[in-house]
Design a protein around this motif. Sequence first.
Motif, PDB file in Angstrom:
ATOM      1  N   ASP A 175      21.552  59.475  40.767  1.00  0.00           N
ATOM      2  CA  ASP A 175      20.917  58.215  41.127  1.00  0.00           C
ATOM      3  C   ASP A 175      19.877  58.507  42.206  1.00  0.00           C
ATOM      4  O   ASP A 175      20.223  58.756  43.360  1.00  0.00           O
TER       5      ASP A 175
ATOM      6  N   ARG B 248      22.807  62.994  45.635  1.00  0.00           N
ATOM      7  CA  ARG B 248      22.420  61.750  44.964  1.00  0.00           C
ATOM      8  C   ARG B 248      23.255  61.525  43.708  1.00  0.00           C
ATOM      9  O   ARG B 248      22.738  61.147  42.667  1.00  0.00           O
TER      10      ARG B 248
ATOM     11  N   LEU C 172      20.136  56.676  45.596  1.00  0.00           N
ATOM     12  CA  LEU C 172      21.291  56.916  46.464  1.00  0.00           C
ATOM     13  C   LEU C 172      21.023  58.131  47.344  1.00  0.00           C
ATOM     14  O   LEU C 172      20.470  59.120  46.881  1.00  0.00           O
TER      15      LEU C 172
ATOM     16  N   ARG D   9      26.397  59.459  42.122  1.00  0.00           N
ATOM     17  CA  ARG D   9      27.224  58.263  42.301  1.00  0.00           C
ATOM     18  C   ARG D   9      28.703  58.578  42.084  1.00  0.00           C
ATOM     19  O   ARG D   9      29.070  59.673  41.657  1.00  0.00           O
ATOM     20  N   ALA D  10      29.543  57.588  42.313  1.00  0.00           N
ATOM     21  CA  ALA D  10      30.987  57.730  42.129  1.00  0.00           C
ATOM     22  C   ALA D  10      31.349  58.043  40.681  1.00  0.00           C
ATOM     23  O   ALA D  10      32.379  58.650  40.419  1.00  0.00           O
ATOM     24  N   ASP D  11      30.501  57.666  39.726  1.00  0.00           N
ATOM     25  CA  ASP D  11      30.764  57.976  38.314  1.00  0.00           C
ATOM     26  C   ASP D  11      30.130  59.312  37.901  1.00  0.00           C
ATOM     27  O   ASP D  11      30.026  59.612  36.725  1.00  0.00           O
TER      28      ASP D  11
ATOM     29  N   MET E 231      27.416  54.483  49.118  1.00  0.00           N
ATOM     30  CA  MET E 231      27.921  54.288  47.756  1.00  0.00           C
ATOM     31  C   MET E 231      28.553  52.909  47.577  1.00  0.00           C
ATOM     32  O   MET E 231      29.083  52.608  46.510  1.00  0.00           O
TER      33      MET E 231
END
Length: 101
Positions: free
Chosen positions: A23, A15, A26, A17-19, A54
């Motif tokens: 999250d 879970r 997710l 995120r791309a950063d 994502m």
Amino acid sequence: MLAWEPPNRIVLAWRIRADWQYDPSLLTEVEVKFSEAGENATRVELEHRQLENMGAAGEAVREIFESDRGWCGIHPAKLCPVDREAVGCQPIGQLTYPLST
């Protein structure tokens, strides 16, 4: 943990995120399978799937995971990539490694 089937496999909820922030909404999955690969050897297969969850960042994240900065680089002294076509893996979304002995 989404699945636990010792000694053969584990599936984890990812879970992040791309950063690289957590999250809870997710969900992508990381599955790790273990199988015999000969005397004193274990085959380890890692698949990180559902990266499409994502959104637009999914493809960039996939490229990172498949690079030396991603799953390919998690333990270079013990893991070595194998030819994906030779082991029947999808070219994107699944990484397969034999465990060195």
